[in-house]
Design a protein around this motif. Structure first.
Motif, PDB file in Angstrom:
ATOM      1  N   VAL A  82       0.808  -1.230   0.000  1.00  0.00           N
ATOM      2  CA  VAL A  82       0.000   0.000   0.000  1.00  0.00           C
ATOM      3  C   VAL A  82       0.838   1.274   0.000  1.00  0.00           C
ATOM      4  CG1 VAL A  82      -1.957  -1.092   1.143  1.00  0.00           C
ATOM      5  CG2 VAL A  82      -0.160  -0.035   2.530  1.00  0.00           C
ATOM      6  N   GLY A  83       2.151   1.160  -0.085  1.00  0.00           N
ATOM      7  CA  GLY A  83       2.983   2.349   0.036  1.00  0.00           C
ATOM      8  C   GLY A  83       3.856   2.599  -1.174  1.00  0.00           C
ATOM      9  N   LEU A  84       4.509   3.773  -1.158  1.00  0.00           N
ATOM     10  CA  LEU A  84       5.445   4.167  -2.200  1.00  0.00           C
ATOM     11  C   LEU A  84       6.709   4.715  -1.540  1.00  0.00           C
ATOM     12  CD1 LEU A  84       3.022   6.142  -4.559  1.00  0.00           C
ATOM     13  CD2 LEU A  84       3.976   3.861  -4.999  1.00  0.00           C
ATOM     14  N   LEU A  85       7.855   4.457  -2.151  1.00  0.00           N
ATOM     15  CA  LEU A  85       9.117   5.032  -1.703  1.00  0.00           C
ATOM     16  C   LEU A  85       9.623   5.934  -2.815  1.00  0.00           C
ATOM     17  CD1 LEU A  85      11.245   5.045   0.567  1.00  0.00           C
ATOM     18  CD2 LEU A  85      12.470   3.287  -0.734  1.00  0.00           C
ATOM     19  N   VAL A  86       9.785   7.212  -2.495  1.00  0.00           N
ATOM     20  CA  VAL A  86      10.192   8.214  -3.475  1.00  0.00           C
ATOM     21  C   VAL A  86      11.635   8.611  -3.180  1.00  0.00           C
ATOM     22  CG1 VAL A  86       9.630  10.423  -4.546  1.00  0.00           C
ATOM     23  CG2 VAL A  86       7.820   9.077  -3.448  1.00  0.00           C
ATOM     24  N   GLU A  87      12.510   8.511  -4.165  1.00  0.00           N
ATOM     25  CA  GLU A  87      13.901   8.921  -4.006  1.00  0.00           C
ATOM     26  C   GLU A  87      14.045  10.368  -4.458  1.00  0.00           C
ATOM     27  OE1 GLU A  87      16.420   6.198  -6.045  1.00  0.00           O
ATOM     28  OE2 GLU A  87      15.681   4.444  -4.950  1.00  0.00           O
ATOM     29  N   THR A  88      14.700  11.184  -3.621  1.00  0.00           N
ATOM     30  CA  THR A  88      14.888  12.596  -3.924  1.00  0.00           C
ATOM     31  C   THR A  88      16.378  12.915  -4.024  1.00  0.00           C
ATOM     32  OG1 THR A  88      14.861  13.188  -1.574  1.00  0.00           O
ATOM     33  CG2 THR A  88      12.746  13.236  -2.747  1.00  0.00           C
ATOM     34  N   ALA A  89      16.681  14.058  -4.618  1.00  0.00           N
ATOM     35  CA  ALA A  89      18.085  14.439  -4.797  1.00  0.00           C
ATOM     36  C   ALA A  89      18.719  14.888  -3.493  1.00  0.00           C
ATOM     37  CB  ALA A  89      18.194  15.545  -5.846  1.00  0.00           C
ATOM     38  N   THR A  90      17.931  15.497  -2.610  1.00  0.00           N
ATOM     39  CA  THR A  90      18.451  16.019  -1.346  1.00  0.00           C
ATOM     40  C   THR A  90      17.448  15.759  -0.231  1.00  0.00           C
ATOM     41  OG1 THR A  90      17.428  18.202  -1.618  1.00  0.00           O
ATOM     42  CG2 THR A  90      19.627  17.892  -2.589  1.00  0.00           C
ATOM     43  N   SER A  91      17.923  15.868   1.006  1.00  0.00           N
ATOM     44  CA  SER A  91      17.013  15.758   2.143  1.00  0.00           C
ATOM     45  C   SER A  91      16.062  16.949   2.201  1.00  0.00           C
ATOM     46  CB  SER A  91      17.813  15.650   3.444  1.00  0.00           C
ATOM     47  OG  SER A  91      18.563  14.460   3.474  1.00  0.00           O
ATOM     48  N   ALA A  92      16.537  18.128   1.777  1.00  0.00           N
ATOM     49  CA  ALA A  92      15.656  19.299   1.741  1.00  0.00           C
ATOM     50  C   ALA A  92      14.494  19.078   0.780  1.00  0.00           C
ATOM     51  CB  ALA A  92      16.452  20.541   1.337  1.00  0.00           C
ATOM     52  N   GLU A  93      14.763  18.447  -0.350  1.00  0.00           N
ATOM     53  CA  GLU A  93      13.691  18.129  -1.288  1.00  0.00           C
ATOM     54  C   GLU A  93      12.712  17.137  -0.667  1.00  0.00           C
ATOM     55  OE1 GLU A  93      12.966  16.034  -5.663  1.00  0.00           O
ATOM     56  OE2 GLU A  93      15.015  16.477  -4.999  1.00  0.00           O
ATOM     57  N   ALA A  94      13.225  16.169   0.100  1.00  0.00           N
ATOM     58  CA  ALA A  94      12.345  15.205   0.759  1.00  0.00           C
ATOM     59  C   ALA A  94      11.411  15.904   1.736  1.00  0.00           C
ATOM     60  CB  ALA A  94      13.183  14.148   1.478  1.00  0.00           C
ATOM     61  N   LEU A  95      11.933  16.844   2.528  1.00  0.00           N
ATOM     62  CA  LEU A  95      11.092  17.580   3.471  1.00  0.00           C
ATOM     63  C   LEU A  95      10.050  18.425   2.732  1.00  0.00           C
ATOM     64  CD1 LEU A  95      13.792  18.747   6.047  1.00  0.00           C
ATOM     65  CD2 LEU A  95      11.985  17.052   6.447  1.00  0.00           C
ATOM     66  N   ALA A  96      10.466  19.047   1.624  1.00  0.00           N
ATOM     67  CA  ALA A  96       9.530  19.859   0.850  1.00  0.00           C
ATOM     68  C   ALA A  96       8.442  18.993   0.223  1.00  0.00           C
ATOM     69  CB  ALA A  96      10.277  20.636  -0.229  1.00  0.00           C
ATOM     70  N   LEU A  97       8.804  17.791  -0.222  1.00  0.00           N
ATOM     71  CA  LEU A  97       7.813  16.892  -0.801  1.00  0.00           C
ATOM     72  C   LEU A  97       6.825  16.432   0.267  1.00  0.00           C
ATOM     73  CD1 LEU A  97       7.027  15.541  -3.473  1.00  0.00           C
ATOM     74  CD2 LEU A  97       8.449  13.595  -2.816  1.00  0.00           C
ATOM     75  N   CYS A  98       7.308  16.187   1.485  1.00  0.00           N
ATOM     76  CA  CYS A  98       6.404  15.840   2.585  1.00  0.00           C
ATOM     77  C   CYS A  98       5.411  16.974   2.846  1.00  0.00           C
ATOM     78  CB  CYS A  98       7.205  15.543   3.848  1.00  0.00           C
ATOM     79  SG  CYS A  98       8.116  13.982   3.824  1.00  0.00           S
ATOM     80  N   ALA A  99       5.903  18.215   2.835  1.00  0.00           N
ATOM     81  CA  ALA A  99       5.017  19.361   3.040  1.00  0.00           C
ATOM     82  C   ALA A  99       4.008  19.468   1.911  1.00  0.00           C
ATOM     83  CB  ALA A  99       5.842  20.642   3.145  1.00  0.00           C
ATOM     84  N   TRP A 100       4.435  19.228   0.690  1.00  0.00           N
ATOM     85  CA  TRP A 100       3.537  19.275  -0.477  1.00  0.00           C
ATOM     86  C   TRP A 100       2.435  18.232  -0.343  1.00  0.00           C
ATOM     87  CZ3 TRP A 100       2.526  15.716  -4.435  1.00  0.00           C
ATOM     88  CH2 TRP A 100       1.876  16.222  -5.562  1.00  0.00           C
ATOM     89  N   LEU A 101       2.802  17.021   0.071  1.00  0.00           N
ATOM     90  CA  LEU A 101       1.798  15.980   0.252  1.00  0.00           C
ATOM     91  C   LEU A 101       0.852  16.309   1.400  1.00  0.00           C
ATOM     92  CD1 LEU A 101       3.915  12.756  -0.308  1.00  0.00           C
ATOM     93  CD2 LEU A 101       1.796  13.335  -1.509  1.00  0.00           C
ATOM     94  N   GLY A 102       1.391  16.870   2.495  1.00  0.00           N
ATOM     95  CA  GLY A 102       0.549  17.223   3.629  1.00  0.00           C
ATOM     96  C   GLY A 102      -0.501  18.246   3.283  1.00  0.00           C
ATOM     97  N   ALA A 103      -0.175  19.145   2.354  1.00  0.00           N
ATOM     98  CA  ALA A 103      -1.118  20.195   1.958  1.00  0.00           C
ATOM     99  C   ALA A 103      -2.031  19.765   0.824  1.00  0.00           C
ATOM    100  CB  ALA A 103      -0.346  21.447   1.545  1.00  0.00           C
TER     101      ALA A 103
END
Length: 210
Positions: free
Chosen positions: A11-32
């Motif tokens: 039921v899940g997905l693992l998304v690879e990002t270029a940086t940890s900052a991008e990962a945090l921003a993607l989490c914020a994008w999904l939360g909103a």
């Protein structure tokens, strides 16, 4: 460039990002986004799973969206600023200074100067991976890990700083100790730090020294 997205379990997905900052921003994008999923950042990755009680998402469609979603690394909400008092008397501090060609005092000053960002928690309960380490302090992990690193040890390895919440094995270079309770199972939340929080290290005089 599209991100790599893989299935994670049923039921899940693992998304690879270029940086940890991008990962945090993607989490914020999904939360909103109101998509009914929760996102947990890792080191240059995001684990996406359904919110408890939410319907299962269309994983194929969500994966396509996550692969190309445009996020601003500066757009993630700024976390709390937490000051951590450190006694810079770590076992590896003299050797780190020698390897880097710096004075011990400069290693301490450079370690305490940045405001770090908690990229994620992992390895052990409440262990923060901290982005923002001065490039001049970057060293690979120790060739031989220690069988026992004391709780509260403040350390560096590769591009990051970290703090050991519990006594455990570890291969990072030990610069000092803190008494800050990084993890307390009786506290809510148990971990002192959370992804996105900012951390400042404040040097204090070791006990017994003038």
């Amino acid at each position: 460039m599209a991100r790599r997205v893989r299935r994670y379990g049923d039921v899940g997905l693992l998304v690879e990002t270029a940086t940890s900052a991008e990962a945090l921003a993607l989490c914020a994008w999904l939360g909103a986004s109101g998509r009914g999923v929760r996102a947990r950042p890792g080191l240059r990755s995001v684990l996406v799973e359904p919110d408890e009680g939410s319907a299962l998402p269309d994983l194929a469609g969500l994966g396509r969206n996550l692969a190309v979603a445009e996020v601003d690394e500066r757009g993630a909400p700024e976390g709390r600023l937490v000051e951590i008092a450190v006694r810079y008397d770590g076992e590896d501090l003299p050797a780190v200074a020698e390897r880097l060609g710096l004075e011990v005092a400069e290693v301490v000053a450079r370690h305490a100067a940045p405001t770090y960002t908690v990229a994620c928690l992992g390895f052990s309960r409440g262990f923060p991976y901290l982005d923002g380490l001065d490039p001049l302090l970057r060293l690979p992990r120790r060739d031989t890990p220690r069988a026992r690193v004391p709780a509260g040890s403040v350390a560096i390895a590769a591009e990051q700083a970290g703090i050991y919440p519990q006594t455990s094995p570890g291969g990072w270079h030990l610069l000092g100790r803190t008494d800050a309770p990084l993890f307390d199972p009786g506290r809510e939340p148990p971990a002192l730090l959370a992804p996105g929080d900012r951390v400042r290290f404040v040097g204090v005089t070791p006990a017994g020294r003038p």
